[in-house]
Design an enzyme around this catalytic site. Structure first.
Site, mmCIF file in Angstrom:
data_model
loop_
_atom_site.group_PDB
_atom_site.id
_atom_site.type_symbol
_atom_site.label_atom_id
_atom_site.label_comp_id
_atom_site.label_asym_id
_atom_site.label_seq_id
_atom_site.Cartn_x
_atom_site.Cartn_y
_atom_site.Cartn_z
ATOM 1 N N PRO A 128 47.845 36.492 37.754
ATOM 2 C CA PRO A 128 48.389 35.296 38.414
ATOM 3 C C PRO A 128 49.232 35.563 39.652
ATOM 4 C CG PRO A 128 49.724 35.825 36.510
ATOM 5 C CD PRO A 128 48.594 36.816 36.513
ATOM 6 N N GLU A 149 40.521 38.003 43.030
ATOM 7 C CA GLU A 149 40.503 37.501 41.659
ATOM 8 C C GLU A 149 39.108 36.994 41.340
ATOM 9 O OE1 GLU A 149 40.835 36.674 37.985
ATOM 10 O OE2 GLU A 149 42.463 37.714 39.033
ATOM 11 N N ASP A 176 33.530 39.625 42.098
ATOM 12 C CA ASP A 176 33.505 40.703 41.129
ATOM 13 C C ASP A 176 33.966 41.958 41.872
ATOM 14 O OD1 ASP A 176 32.612 42.960 39.602
ATOM 15 O OD2 ASP A 176 31.213 41.665 38.537
ATOM 16 N N CYS A 247 46.920 46.856 30.164
ATOM 17 C CA CYS A 247 47.913 46.491 29.143
ATOM 18 C C CYS A 247 47.324 46.740 27.761
ATOM 19 C CB CYS A 247 48.369 45.038 29.306
ATOM 20 S SG CYS A 247 47.051 43.815 29.195
#
Length: 479
Positions: A128, A149, A176, A247
């Site tokens: 974001p 994005e 992509d 993450c």
């Protein structure tokens, strides 16, 4: 802090036992995952210094604990969290800070380690916007960032966060990420690939994050990550820096992806150790020099960060098959550019040689100079900032330009009271006790620009964009 029930598949626990170093406690890992995540913020140094921000919020009684790897990052505790959401504070609305998980500040810290000063940067999976805005602050709004994005629905959120934080040096694309190695070969000084992943590190924020987890899906994701990293490495110039982060916690999506790149390109890849990135970084250091952050080490989200340098040029990838199309903007120069600049300066909008004026019909835009060599090579979703729309009587200055460019000490600046500022964010006109003298008013609060407005008699006509207008409780506590 209260525990919350996290769903752990048995195969995941087996995998974590194998991946975790013997120096770490598996019981502490489970315990850390069960604790809710500490909230954290990053001060936007494009708008305010760390010292000035701390002085500004001192009366609120917020408890701030420094994040060791980010000078402008802090864990935050507030007594009034339920009464006033952090996102509804005046300081957040005006872009003075970004609500960002502490671990996610690590990749940008790694990208700029060792006094690295890249001028052209790509954030390959940007929404974001936490890392894009962090990169922009580290660059001082100079140079340029290509923020890509793939998810169409997230591009709008990315742009909103970039605008709120007053960022002017960014171009947005919607592709992509696997296209960039072919489309923009060896064009970037630095690239951040915060790769899509299985999200094993986010269970403290989302207890059900592992509901759809499987070892097979990890392998599928890792295959995509290798392709993205390959593309990013081709888009990086020789001598440039690439940071790969996730993450998640398994080795297949982390160390193995980086080792695959090294095996594929051998001496063209140099791993840059991160053990000196911040005090105690060695607690998360892998033998390769990566940071594999299990959540119990620093009481944060699980994360992985690798930093590498491209040592030599690579053969080009096959040329992309798409057509970019004609670029719809033309440079604005000479007398026209001077007229726009003088008119903008008169209302407090200022910029330097890092931004160039461009025009599309009646629209006037500012593009970062460093992006111009990419024009014609890739299609942009949005480029730079929209400065104004021209009309018969002059220019209609745009909100995003005001937030990014306005000088709060300009003669036309008008500082609102706290009650007036809240009215402004609700989209209501302002009726100050002493109206401003000028017709064009630069509205400020806490000496930060909120917008450009017109004075009509004793009233300041609200120009806050309708899509940003806020309802509910704001910073005065009134609904």
């Amino acid at each position: 802090m209260a525990q919350h029930a996290v769903y752990f598949p048995d195969a995941f626990l087996t995998q974590m036992r194998e991946a975790m170093p013997s120096t770490l406690s598996f019981d502490e890992f489970i315990s850390a995952c069960q604790r809710p995540l500490r909230r954290s913020i990053r001060i936007n140094t494009l708008k305010i210094s760390v010292a000035d921000f701390l002085a500004l919020i001192a009366p609120y009684g917020w408890s701030l604990t420094p994040i060791p790897w980010c000078h402008e990052g802090f864990w935050i505790e507030r007594d009034d969290e339920e009464a006033l959401p952090l996102g509804s504070t005046a300081e957040h609305l005006s872009g003075l800070f970004y609500i960002q998980e502490a671990s996610s500040m690590l990749p940008v810290a790694a990208l700029f380690a060792d006094d690295n000063h890249p001028q052209r940067v790509m954030d390959m999976a940007a929404a974001p916007g936490s890392k894009t805005t962090q990169i922009a602050a580290r660059m001082g709004n100079r140079g340029t960032i290509l923020a890509n994005e793939f998810s169409a629905s997230r591009v709008k959120v990315l742009h909103a966060n970039i605008s709120r934080c007053g960022i002017a040096n960014t171009a947005l694309t919607h592709f992509d990420g696997r296209v960039f190695g072919a489309a923009l070969p060896e064009m970037f000084d630095a690239i951040l690939l915060d790769a899509p992943c299985s999200g094993e590190g986010v269970v403290r924020k989302d207890p059900d994050a592992l509901k759809n987890w499987s070892p097979e899906s990890n392998l599928d994701i890792a295959a995509t990550q290798r392709e993205l990293l390959d593309s990013a490495f081709h888009a990086l110039r020789p001598g440039g820096t690439l940071v790969y982060s996730t993450c998640t916690l398994n080795r297949q999506e982390n160390e193995a992806v980086c080792l695959w790149l090294k095996e594929t390109y051998a001496d063209a890849v140099e791993f840059l150790p991160l053990g000196d990135l911040f005090p105690d970084a060695d607690r998360a250091l892998t033998p390769e020099g990566f940071l594999h952050v299990f959540p119990q080490i620093y009481d944060c989200e699980g994360f992985f960060v690798a930093r590498l340098r491209k040592m030599s040029s690579l053969p080009a990838m096959p040329a992309p098959g798409y057509k970019v199309g004609a670029f719809p903007f033309t440079p604005l120069k000479g007398r026209e550019a001077l007229h726009v600049t003088q008119a903008a300066n008169a209302v407090g909008l200022l910029w330097d040689e890092n931004l160039h004026l461009w025009q599309r019909e009646k629209e006037v835009w500012l593009f970062p100079a460093e992006i111009e060599s990419l024009i014609g090579k890739v299609r942009f979703s949005r480029l730079g900032i929209k400065l104004a729309e021209s009309h018969n009587k002059g220019y209609r200055w745009q909100h995003e330009a005001t937030i990014a460019l306005a000088c709060p000490t300009h003669a036309h600046a008008f500082e609102l009271s706290v009650q007036e500022a809240e009215e402004w964010y609700r989209g209501r006109d302002i009726y100050p006790q002493t109206p401003p003298a000028a017709d064009d008013v630069l509205v400020t609060f806490q000496h930060q620009p909120l917008g450009l407005a017109k004075r009509i008699g004793a009233r300041i006509k609200n120009s806050y964009p309708r899509e940003l207008v806020r309802d509910g409780k704001l910073f005065t506590g009134n609904s």
